[in-house]
Design an enzyme around this catalytic site. Structure first.
Site, PDB file in Angstrom:
ATOM      1  N   ASP A  29      -2.678  -7.253  -6.005  1.00 63.09           N
ATOM      2  CA  ASP A  29      -3.020  -6.287  -4.744  1.00 63.09           C
ATOM      3  C   ASP A  29      -3.592  -4.940  -5.659  1.00 63.09           C
ATOM      4  OD1 ASP A  29      -3.408  -5.133  -2.372  1.00 63.09           O
ATOM      5  OD2 ASP A  29      -1.563  -5.085  -1.889  1.00 63.09           O
ATOM      6  N   HIS A  81      -8.521  -1.863   0.313  1.00 62.72           N
ATOM      7  CA  HIS A  81      -7.629  -2.691  -0.316  1.00 62.72           C
ATOM      8  C   HIS A  81      -8.278  -3.852  -0.899  1.00 62.72           C
ATOM      9  CE1 HIS A  81      -4.545  -1.404   3.031  1.00 62.72           C
ATOM     10  NE2 HIS A  81      -5.760  -1.066   3.452  1.00 62.72           N
ATOM     11  N   CYS A 104       0.760  -1.215  -0.091  1.00 62.05           N
ATOM     12  CA  CYS A 104      -0.251  -0.015   0.091  1.00 62.05           C
ATOM     13  C   CYS A 104       0.862   1.434  -0.049  1.00 62.05           C
ATOM     14  CB  CYS A 104      -1.127   0.029   1.159  1.00 62.05           C
ATOM     15  SG  CYS A 104      -0.631  -0.921   2.500  1.00 62.05           S
ATOM     16  N   LYS A 139     -14.413  -5.767   6.465  1.00 62.21           N
ATOM     17  CA  LYS A 139     -14.114  -6.284   5.250  1.00 62.21           C
ATOM     18  C   LYS A 139     -15.027  -7.430   4.956  1.00 62.21           C
ATOM     19  CE  LYS A 139     -11.124  -9.812   7.939  1.00 62.21           C
ATOM     20  NZ  LYS A 139     -10.047 -10.673   7.880  1.00 62.21           N
ATOM     21  N   ARG A 160       6.881 -11.468   4.150  1.00 61.19           N
ATOM     22  CA  ARG A 160       6.422 -11.614   5.629  1.00 61.19           C
ATOM     23  C   ARG A 160       7.106 -12.660   6.583  1.00 61.19           C
ATOM     24  NH1 ARG A 160      -0.165 -10.727   4.729  1.00 61.19           N
ATOM     25  NH2 ARG A 160       0.115  -8.851   3.280  1.00 61.19           N
ATOM     26  N   GLN A 191       1.134 -10.635  -4.563  1.00 61.50           N
ATOM     27  CA  GLN A 191      -0.123 -10.524  -4.267  1.00 61.50           C
ATOM     28  C   GLN A 191      -0.916  -9.777  -5.521  1.00 61.50           C
ATOM     29  OE1 GLN A 191      -0.005  -8.116  -0.768  1.00 61.50           O
ATOM     30  NE2 GLN A 191      -1.370  -9.656   0.200  1.00 61.50           N
ATOM     31  N   HIS A 232      -5.537  -0.877  -4.670  1.00 64.52           N
ATOM     32  CA  HIS A 232      -5.964   0.169  -3.700  1.00 64.52           C
ATOM     33  C   HIS A 232      -6.615   1.017  -4.635  1.00 64.52           C
ATOM     34  CE1 HIS A 232      -2.379  -1.868  -1.635  1.00 64.52           C
ATOM     35  NE2 HIS A 232      -3.434  -1.662  -0.511  1.00 64.52           N
TER      36      HIS A 232
END
Length: 646
Positions: free
Chosen positions: A385, A512, A336, A466, A365, A383, A387
């Site tokens: 991913d 997200h 992000c 979420k 991670r 990911q 935003h």
RNA sequence: GCCGGCGUAGCUCAGUGGUAGAGCAGCUGAUUCGUAAUCAGCAGGUCCGGGGUUCGAAUCCCCGCGCCGGCUCCA
């Protein structure tokens, strides 16, 4: 009506008049139920033993072997039987808890030394004796204090602890033979109802799941009403083993791990890398089609920035840090931050919104070593991913679009799915108004889509509510992949804003979201779902040309060349081996099409494709074969992917 | 991270204190073959790494790494 009669309303609506104080079993038999198939009863909706007496008018229903909840009762009883066996073999063992779980049961014990495989066999043997002897389960209700004394006397400190945590003044215990356990019930009438069981594994487990508590020994098992059901379950386990992506990943030469590289780091071999490239190419196109902009951010970002975002405070344990020229940097565990900076790189107008930044972002991670698992749990992963930054009034529409996106993808890969909304947890930030608005946006988006969903109260992230999407694979196992999360913190922390119609500054709302989630995990799930036999649009190798003898090698080469030009992923097997051998190998590699090339094909100048399932197609020109596969790919992907995506 | 199990050839595994093995895969040769394994020969090992015990360690002990099954965590 006489005082000594009560009225029971049965499942079919009929009313049965019975003597007050009758047992559930006798009442159900009067109602015409078969004694042999009953295992428990439902009284006003609550599960009770068959021996339960009925003193008032009530709704009553018999619970047979096939009824919902029946197998859980059986497994819970099997857990008691296991505990009885353990106590008789290991008198010093203290019992903790033993519930039924999905597919089985477990019981936790505090023992001097961990159980061995031999112990499990002895326990199983003792269980068989207990089952054969057909001991009845007896329920006894007693004051809580009395129960505490009872278990304290027997040194069962975990039971005492459980009792002390209970509110009710009365509790129930169940006994079979000399074994007594604190338990809510209900249970099967006697131990002989357990017709098939198996102890499956033993593992350490913390008391009450807390790592500060002592570690107990947990024995897992499963139980069924008949041997066939157990066999079926064991067969399911074998099936899962055959589909294990770690095994198929090696057999199909997709990826590997290396202890020299380190735990949780995937090494993609050519076919695995190709598979991933196909997925990623597909994703990029689909995101561009939907108005996302592809962005790319760095892997290392200054620790200062992670402090500003809150990751340093909340996520540091899982991050890797390093120092360069005296500056501290953190390796990104999420994508992000650079997306925030892209937003801030210029003044944004309401006319620019929504902005949708997409990145196939590789993150690291530091997962604990014990949780790593093939591709499903790794330390470095990518990911899909994105935003989304939008005005509050755009939130609902954006969420709906994402849901459509997910639904479409799940359809293409052939996964059913379930949706869950998670609401505000206790520890959270943001105003009530923010939470309400965002939660409402999620709920109404799902409702407007007509999507059924479950609500998980208090399960949201601390920064916003979420939607989680759980897909179900071909063995009905659930996997969490897609997630859509509202976030109130980052726009705040990075002071994001846009100029509204009114000329003033406003805070955008941020979402997200990932569709496949981690590409690694999704690949693992795909491998297991398809058992390595990928649909032709995804298969890293779509066709193998197989020569019958050396004499056809030149022609086979030209066929491959032509197919490659048409965008097909094709390999040539012109080794000096017998045809059967090469077919077998291509079959085991689960290649969708084989093109056997012998003199007949050379003479005709075409190919005779053989499908992975063994069906044989007629001779056709090479271009026709390419067109056929192209169509097959397009049909499977709603027209999105044909030949030549890579 | 914690509990337990495990780590021998590319893969699957045998070998429990006394000279490292098998099948498959690989390589070489023969065979040139029509839809799931042709035959023969050859080669292949820091027995996960390091330390210790022992005349001698794949084998026993300690430490580390990795894998497996769980627990826990999962912004």
């Amino acid at each position: 009506m006489s005082q000594d009669l009560i009225r029971l309303t049965l499942k079919d609506g009929k009313v049965l008049t019975v003597p007050r104080g009758i047992s559930a079993k006798d009442a159900l038999m009067m109602a015409g139920e078969d004694e042999d198939s009953l295992i428990a009863a439902r009284l006003n909706g609550n599960l009770v033993d068959l021996t339960q007496t009925v003193d008032h008018d009530a709704a009553m229903e018999g619970l047979g072997f096939d009824s919902e909840g029946a197998v859980e009762i059986l497994r819970h009883s099997a857990a008691h039987i296991m505990a009885q066996a353990v106590k008789s073999l290991f008198p010093n063992a203290k019992v903790a808890i033993g519930p039924a779980i999905e597919n089985g049961f477990y019981y936790d014990f505090d023992v001097e030394r961990p159980f061995t495989q031999d112990d499990l066999e002895k326990i199983e043997a003792r269980m068989r004796e207990i089952i054969a002897s057909g001991m009845e389960f007896h329920r006894k209700e007693l004051p809580r204090e009395e129960a505490i004394d009872f278990f304290a006397e027997r040194n069962e400190k975990y039971k005492v602890e459980l009792l002390q945590a209970l509110d009710s003044p009365w509790v129930s215990c169940y006994s079979q033979g000399d074994f007594v356990d604190l338990c809510r019930g209900p249970h099967i009438p006697d131990t002989s109802y357990v017709k098939a069981f198996k102890l499956t594994s033993v593992a350490g487990a913390y008391w009450r799941g807390d790592e500060h508590n002592p570690m107990l020994q947990r024995i897992y098992g499963t139980a069924f009403f008949n041997r066939e059901a157990l066999e079926k379950y064991l067969h399911f386990l074998e099936e899962a083993l055959r589909r294990d992506h770690r095994r198929l990943g090696r057999e199909l030469d997709l990826f590997s791990f290396s202890d020299e590289v380190g735990a949780g780091m995937v090494i993609y071999h050519p076919k695995g890398a190709l598979l991933r490239q196909i997925l990623e190419a597909f994703e990029k196109r689909e995101h561009l089609r939907r108005g996302y902009q592809i962005v790319m951010g760095p892997t290392l970002l200054k620790t200062e920035l992670w402090k500003r975002s809150g990751h340093f405070d909340h996520y540091r344990e899982n991050m890797y840090f390093t120092e360069i020229d005296g500056q501290s940097y953190g390796i990104k565990p999420m994508n992000c931050l650079s997306h925030m900076l892209i937003y801030k790189s210029k003044i944004r107008s309401y006319r620019d919104l929504p902005l949708r930044f997409f990145e196939l972002g590789t993150v690291h991670r530091h997962e604990k070593s014990g949780v790593l698992h093939g591709l499903l749990r790794v330390r470095q992963f990518t990911q899909d991913d994105a935003h989304i930054l939008c005005m509050p009034e755009q939130l609902n529409g954006e969420i709906q679009d994402i849901i459509d996106f997910v639904i479409e993808f799940m359809g293409i890969f052939g996964f059913p799915y379930e949706m869950e909304i998670s609401t505000r947890p206790e520890k959270s930030i943001g105003t009530d108004e923010d939470w309400d608005r965002a939660t409402r946006a999620l709920v109404s988006a799902l409702e407007e889509k007509g999507m059924p969903f479950q609500t998980c109260e208090g399960e949201g992230a601390f920064y916003g509510p979420k939607i989680d999407i759980k897909l179900k694979d071909v063995l009905d196992r659930k996997w969490q992949c897609a997630t859509i999360q509202c976030d109130f913190t980052l726009p705040e922390r990075f002071d994001l804003n846009y100029i509204g119609v009114d000329g003033g500054r406003h805070r955008p709302v941020m979402v997200h979201r990932v569709i496949l989630g981690s590409i690694e995990r999704f690949l693992g799930v795909l491998v297991e779902h398809y058992e390595g036999a990928f649909p032709v649009w995804l298969a890293p190798v779509q066709a193998v040309a197989v020569t019958v003898t050396d004499a056809q090698a030149d022609f086979a080469r030209s066929v491959c060349e032509e197919l490659r030009k048409a965008g097909m992923r094709v390999e040539l097997d012109d080794r000096n081996e017998k045809l059967g051998y090469k077919i077998r190998e291509a079959q085991m590699q689960k290649v969708p099409y084989m093109l056997v090339i012998g003199n007949r094909e050379v003479a005709a100048g075409g190919v005779c494709p053989r499908r992975r399932d063994g069906t044989q197609l007629d001779l056709m020109p090479v271009q026709e074969f390419a067109a056929m596969v192209d169509k097959e790919c397009l049909d499977a992907t709603m027209g999105r992917v044909g030949l030549g995506i890579i």
